[in-house]
Scaffold this motif. Structure first.
Motif, PDB file in Angstrom:
ATOM      1  N   GLY A  61       0.809  -1.203   0.000  1.00 33.61           N
ATOM      2  CA  GLY A  61       0.000   0.000   0.000  1.00 33.61           C
ATOM      3  C   GLY A  61       0.844   1.256   0.000  1.00 33.61           C
ATOM      4  N   SER A  62       0.174   2.394   0.173  1.00 32.27           N
ATOM      5  CA  SER A  62       0.863   3.677   0.137  1.00 32.27           C
ATOM      6  C   SER A  62       0.871   4.381   1.491  1.00 32.27           C
ATOM      7  CB  SER A  62       0.203   4.587  -0.909  1.00 32.27           C
ATOM      8  OG  SER A  62      -1.157   4.780  -0.589  1.00 32.27           O
ATOM      9  N   THR A  63       0.511   3.662   2.537  1.00 34.89           N
ATOM     10  CA  THR A  63       0.508   4.226   3.875  1.00 34.89           C
ATOM     11  C   THR A  63       1.611   3.584   4.701  1.00 34.89           C
ATOM     12  OG1 THR A  63      -1.885   4.489   3.734  1.00 34.89           O
ATOM     13  CG2 THR A  63      -0.905   4.621   5.932  1.00 34.89           C
ATOM     14  N   PRO A  64       2.521   4.396   5.265  1.00 34.06           N
ATOM     15  CA  PRO A  64       3.595   3.806   6.072  1.00 34.06           C
ATOM     16  C   PRO A  64       3.055   3.188   7.356  1.00 34.06           C
ATOM     17  CG  PRO A  64       3.656   6.209   6.202  1.00 34.06           C
ATOM     18  CD  PRO A  64       2.602   5.856   5.201  1.00 34.06           C
ATOM     19  N   GLN A  65       3.672   2.082   7.760  1.00 32.69           N
ATOM     20  CA  GLN A  65       3.383   1.422   9.036  1.00 32.69           C
ATOM     21  C   GLN A  65       4.703   0.954   9.613  1.00 32.69           C
ATOM     22  OE1 GLN A  65       0.602  -1.801   8.582  1.00 32.69           O
ATOM     23  NE2 GLN A  65      -0.944  -0.528   7.614  1.00 32.69           N
ATOM     24  N   VAL A  66       4.818   0.981  10.939  1.00 32.78           N
ATOM     25  CA  VAL A  66       6.032   0.508  11.591  1.00 32.78           C
ATOM     26  C   VAL A  66       6.246  -0.960  11.216  1.00 32.78           C
ATOM     27  CG1 VAL A  66       7.124   0.000  13.818  1.00 32.78           C
ATOM     28  CG2 VAL A  66       5.899   2.157  13.486  1.00 32.78           C
ATOM     29  N   GLY A  67       7.460  -1.286  10.794  1.00 34.45           N
ATOM     30  CA  GLY A  67       7.808  -2.644  10.391  1.00 34.45           C
ATOM     31  C   GLY A  67       7.644  -2.899   8.905  1.00 34.45           C
ATOM     32  N   ALA A  68       6.958  -2.005   8.200  1.00 37.31           N
ATOM     33  CA  ALA A  68       6.778  -2.157   6.749  1.00 37.31           C
ATOM     34  C   ALA A  68       8.073  -1.787   6.038  1.00 37.31           C
ATOM     35  CB  ALA A  68       5.647  -1.266   6.260  1.00 37.31           C
ATOM     36  N   VAL A  69       8.234  -2.304   4.842  1.00 38.76           N
ATOM     37  CA  VAL A  69       9.399  -1.978   4.027  1.00 38.76           C
ATOM     38  C   VAL A  69       8.984  -0.982   2.953  1.00 38.76           C
ATOM     39  CG1 VAL A  69      11.044  -2.879   2.328  1.00 38.76           C
ATOM     40  CG2 VAL A  69      10.649  -4.112   4.467  1.00 38.76           C
ATOM     41  N   MET A  70       9.717   0.143   2.898  1.00 39.33           N
ATOM     42  CA  MET A  70       9.529   1.122   1.838  1.00 39.33           C
ATOM     43  C   MET A  70      10.345   0.630   0.647  1.00 39.33           C
ATOM     44  SD  MET A  70      10.548   5.195   1.718  1.00 39.33           S
ATOM     45  CE  MET A  70       9.406   5.733   2.966  1.00 39.33           C
ATOM     46  N   ALA A  71       9.682   0.422  -0.484  1.00 40.25           N
ATOM     47  CA  ALA A  71      10.337  -0.085  -1.690  1.00 40.25           C
ATOM     48  C   ALA A  71      10.595   1.065  -2.656  1.00 40.25           C
ATOM     49  CB  ALA A  71       9.473  -1.162  -2.345  1.00 40.25           C
ATOM     50  N   PHE A  72      11.877   1.389  -2.841  1.00 40.53           N
ATOM     51  CA  PHE A  72      12.276   2.468  -3.743  1.00 40.53           C
ATOM     52  C   PHE A  72      12.396   1.905  -5.162  1.00 40.53           C
ATOM     53  CE2 PHE A  72      13.574   3.809   0.361  1.00 40.53           C
ATOM     54  CZ  PHE A  72      13.731   5.176   0.364  1.00 40.53           C
ATOM     55  N   LYS A  73      12.010   2.712  -6.128  1.00 35.19           N
ATOM     56  CA  LYS A  73      12.161   2.333  -7.531  1.00 35.19           C
ATOM     57  C   LYS A  73      13.609   2.530  -7.970  1.00 35.19           C
ATOM     58  CE  LYS A  73       7.453   3.621  -8.824  1.00 35.19           C
ATOM     59  NZ  LYS A  73       6.623   4.484  -9.694  1.00 35.19           N
ATOM     60  N   ALA A  74      13.987   1.847  -9.023  1.00 39.78           N
ATOM     61  CA  ALA A  74      15.319   2.029  -9.599  1.00 39.78           C
ATOM     62  C   ALA A  74      15.384   3.383 -10.294  1.00 39.78           C
ATOM     63  CB  ALA A  74      15.618   0.915 -10.594  1.00 39.78           C
ATOM     64  N   THR A  75      16.550   4.002 -10.224  1.00 40.46           N
ATOM     65  CA  THR A  75      16.808   5.271 -10.924  1.00 40.46           C
ATOM     66  C   THR A  75      18.199   5.172 -11.543  1.00 40.46           C
ATOM     67  OG1 THR A  75      17.868   6.358  -9.040  1.00 40.46           O
ATOM     68  CG2 THR A  75      15.450   6.568  -9.214  1.00 40.46           C
ATOM     69  N   ALA A  76      18.609   6.209 -12.255  1.00 42.06           N
ATOM     70  CA  ALA A  76      19.963   6.226 -12.824  1.00 42.06           C
ATOM     71  C   ALA A  76      21.016   6.152 -11.719  1.00 42.06           C
ATOM     72  CB  ALA A  76      20.161   7.485 -13.668  1.00 42.06           C
TER      73      ALA A  76
ATOM     74  N   PHE B 160       4.721   0.626   0.162  1.00 42.83           N
ATOM     75  CA  PHE B 160       5.112  -0.080   1.375  1.00 42.83           C
ATOM     76  C   PHE B 160       4.660  -1.530   1.309  1.00 42.83           C
ATOM     77  CE2 PHE B 160       4.702   4.374   2.348  1.00 42.83           C
ATOM     78  CZ  PHE B 160       5.872   4.640   3.050  1.00 42.83           C
ATOM     79  N   ILE B 161       5.527  -2.418   1.754  1.00 41.53           N
ATOM     80  CA  ILE B 161       5.219  -3.850   1.838  1.00 41.53           C
ATOM     81  C   ILE B 161       5.063  -4.158   3.317  1.00 41.53           C
ATOM     82  CG2 ILE B 161       6.013  -6.188   1.318  1.00 41.53           C
ATOM     83  CD1 ILE B 161       7.853  -4.854  -0.856  1.00 41.53           C
ATOM     84  N   TYR B 162       3.919  -4.738   3.679  1.00 43.40           N
ATOM     85  CA  TYR B 162       3.584  -4.955   5.081  1.00 43.40           C
ATOM     86  C   TYR B 162       3.880  -6.396   5.500  1.00 43.40           C
ATOM     87  CZ  TYR B 162       1.029  -0.739   3.847  1.00 43.40           C
ATOM     88  OH  TYR B 162       0.688   0.497   3.358  1.00 43.40           O
ATOM     89  N   ALA B 163       4.755  -6.550   6.469  1.00 42.57           N
ATOM     90  CA  ALA B 163       5.167  -7.882   6.926  1.00 42.57           C
ATOM     91  C   ALA B 163       4.018  -8.642   7.564  1.00 42.57           C
ATOM     92  CB  ALA B 163       6.325  -7.771   7.925  1.00 42.57           C
ATOM     93  N   HIS B 164       3.200  -7.974   8.344  1.00 44.93           N
ATOM     94  CA  HIS B 164       2.113  -8.661   9.048  1.00 44.93           C
ATOM     95  C   HIS B 164       1.030  -9.139   8.103  1.00 44.93           C
ATOM     96  CE1 HIS B 164       0.665  -4.601   8.531  1.00 44.93           C
ATOM     97  NE2 HIS B 164      -0.547  -5.048   8.724  1.00 44.93           N
ATOM     98  N   GLY B 165       1.038  -8.673   6.891  1.00 41.81           N
ATOM     99  CA  GLY B 165       0.010  -9.060   5.929  1.00 41.81           C
ATOM    100  C   GLY B 165       0.466 -10.193   5.037  1.00 41.81           C
ATOM    101  N   SER B 166       1.353 -11.028   5.533  1.00 39.01           N
ATOM    102  CA  SER B 166       1.873 -12.111   4.718  1.00 39.01           C
ATOM    103  C   SER B 166       0.739 -12.995   4.229  1.00 39.01           C
ATOM    104  CB  SER B 166       2.858 -12.963   5.533  1.00 39.01           C
ATOM    105  OG  SER B 166       3.217 -14.094   4.794  1.00 39.01           O
ATOM    106  N   ARG B 167       0.711 -13.211   2.933  1.00 37.87           N
ATOM    107  CA  ARG B 167      -0.322 -14.088   2.376  1.00 37.87           C
ATOM    108  C   ARG B 167       0.237 -15.465   2.086  1.00 37.87           C
ATOM    109  NH1 ARG B 167      -4.087 -10.295  -1.345  1.00 37.87           N
ATOM    110  NH2 ARG B 167      -4.075  -8.540   0.056  1.00 37.87           N
ATOM    111  N   SER B 168       1.534 -15.640   2.340  1.00 45.00           N
ATOM    112  CA  SER B 168       2.129 -16.936   2.067  1.00 45.00           C
ATOM    113  C   SER B 168       1.855 -17.926   3.202  1.00 45.00           C
ATOM    114  CB  SER B 168       3.641 -16.795   1.862  1.00 45.00           C
ATOM    115  OG  SER B 168       4.237 -16.245   3.004  1.00 45.00           O
ATOM    116  N   VAL B 169       1.325 -17.420   4.296  1.00 42.55           N
ATOM    117  CA  VAL B 169       1.005 -18.261   5.443  1.00 42.55           C
ATOM    118  C   VAL B 169      -0.508 -18.414   5.496  1.00 42.55           C
ATOM    119  CG1 VAL B 169       1.145 -18.431   7.955  1.00 42.55           C
ATOM    120  CG2 VAL B 169       3.013 -17.400   6.672  1.00 42.55           C
ATOM    121  N   GLU B 170      -0.958 -19.621   5.725  1.00 46.76           N
ATOM    122  CA  GLU B 170      -2.399 -19.860   5.802  1.00 46.76           C
ATOM    123  C   GLU B 170      -2.973 -19.104   6.990  1.00 46.76           C
ATOM    124  OE1 GLU B 170      -4.416 -21.580   3.702  1.00 46.76           O
ATOM    125  OE2 GLU B 170      -2.627 -21.629   2.459  1.00 46.76           O
ATOM    126  N   PRO B 171      -4.164 -18.519   6.850  1.00 42.79           N
ATOM    127  CA  PRO B 171      -4.755 -17.808   7.985  1.00 42.79           C
ATOM    128  C   PRO B 171      -5.041 -18.766   9.126  1.00 42.79           C
ATOM    129  CG  PRO B 171      -6.309 -17.971   6.148  1.00 42.79           C
ATOM    130  CD  PRO B 171      -4.990 -18.504   5.670  1.00 42.79           C
TER     131      PRO B 171
END
Length: 182
Positions: free
Chosen positions: A59-74, A144-155
């Motif tokens: 998403g686009s809202t920061p949360q503690v523990g989330a990873v901010m993913a920067f785009k590639a630039t020159a 932002f990529i949210y760690a607590h929202g992992s979808r790779s783990v079954e609920p």
């Protein structure tokens, strides 16, 4: 949150106590972000946003523990990733990351400011140690990529509730001061 704090404390203490041999490779942002956030993505930082799709909430809202993913630039050909360590305001966070101001160095709780016209965290300026202030570059961000929202783990599935059972007994009950004592 407890796992995040324990992981962060462990990485922070290891980084302070570990001696690095002269032949060691430089610490990069990706393995550091993976360790402190718990987000298990590999590959260059500029691939994290795409890899997170369907595996982690984004998403686009920061949360503690989330990873901010920067785009590639020159200037950042493989992008950058940094973990949000604190929310200061709706347009300012503190980041913990590696390999930004100093090659291979770890920086904790450095300022990042949303400078996007829409206030959507799509462009940021980040503290740069050499300037003793925010860097002069505007850096594009995927989100932002949210760690607590992992979808790779079954609920988790809740355990079925046990029925209430009343047990009757003939055993004598002694009452002292209004409290039953056996």
């Amino acid at each position: 949150m407890k796992n995040f704090a324990a992981r962060f404390a462990l990485v922070a203490s290891c980084a302070l106590m570990t001696a690095v041999p002269a032949s060691a490779k430089v610490l990069q942002c990706v393995p550091f972000a993976r360790e402190v956030s718990g987000i298990d993505i590999r590959g260059n930082a500029n691939t994290w946003w795409g890899q997170a799709a369907g595996r982690y909430d984004r998403g686009s809202t920061p949360q503690v523990g989330a990873v901010m993913a920067f785009k590639a630039t020159a200037r950042m050909r493989v992008g950058h990733v940094a973990m949000v360590s604190r929310i200061v305001s709706d347009r300012e966070v503190l980041l913990t990351h590696a390999n930004w101001s100093t090659r291979g160095g770890i920086e904790r709780d450095v300022r990042a400011v949303d400078v996007s016209p829409a206030g959507d965290w799509s462009q940021v300026r980040v503290w740069y140690a050499a300037n003793h202030d925010l860097g002069t570059s505007v850096n594009p961000v995927s989100g932002f990529i949210y760690a607590h929202g992992s979808r790779s783990v079954e609920p988790a599935v809740a355990e079925p509730a046990m029925p209430t059972v009343t047990i009757a007994t003939n055993a004598p009950v002694h009452v002292t001061g209004g409290v039953a004592v056996n």
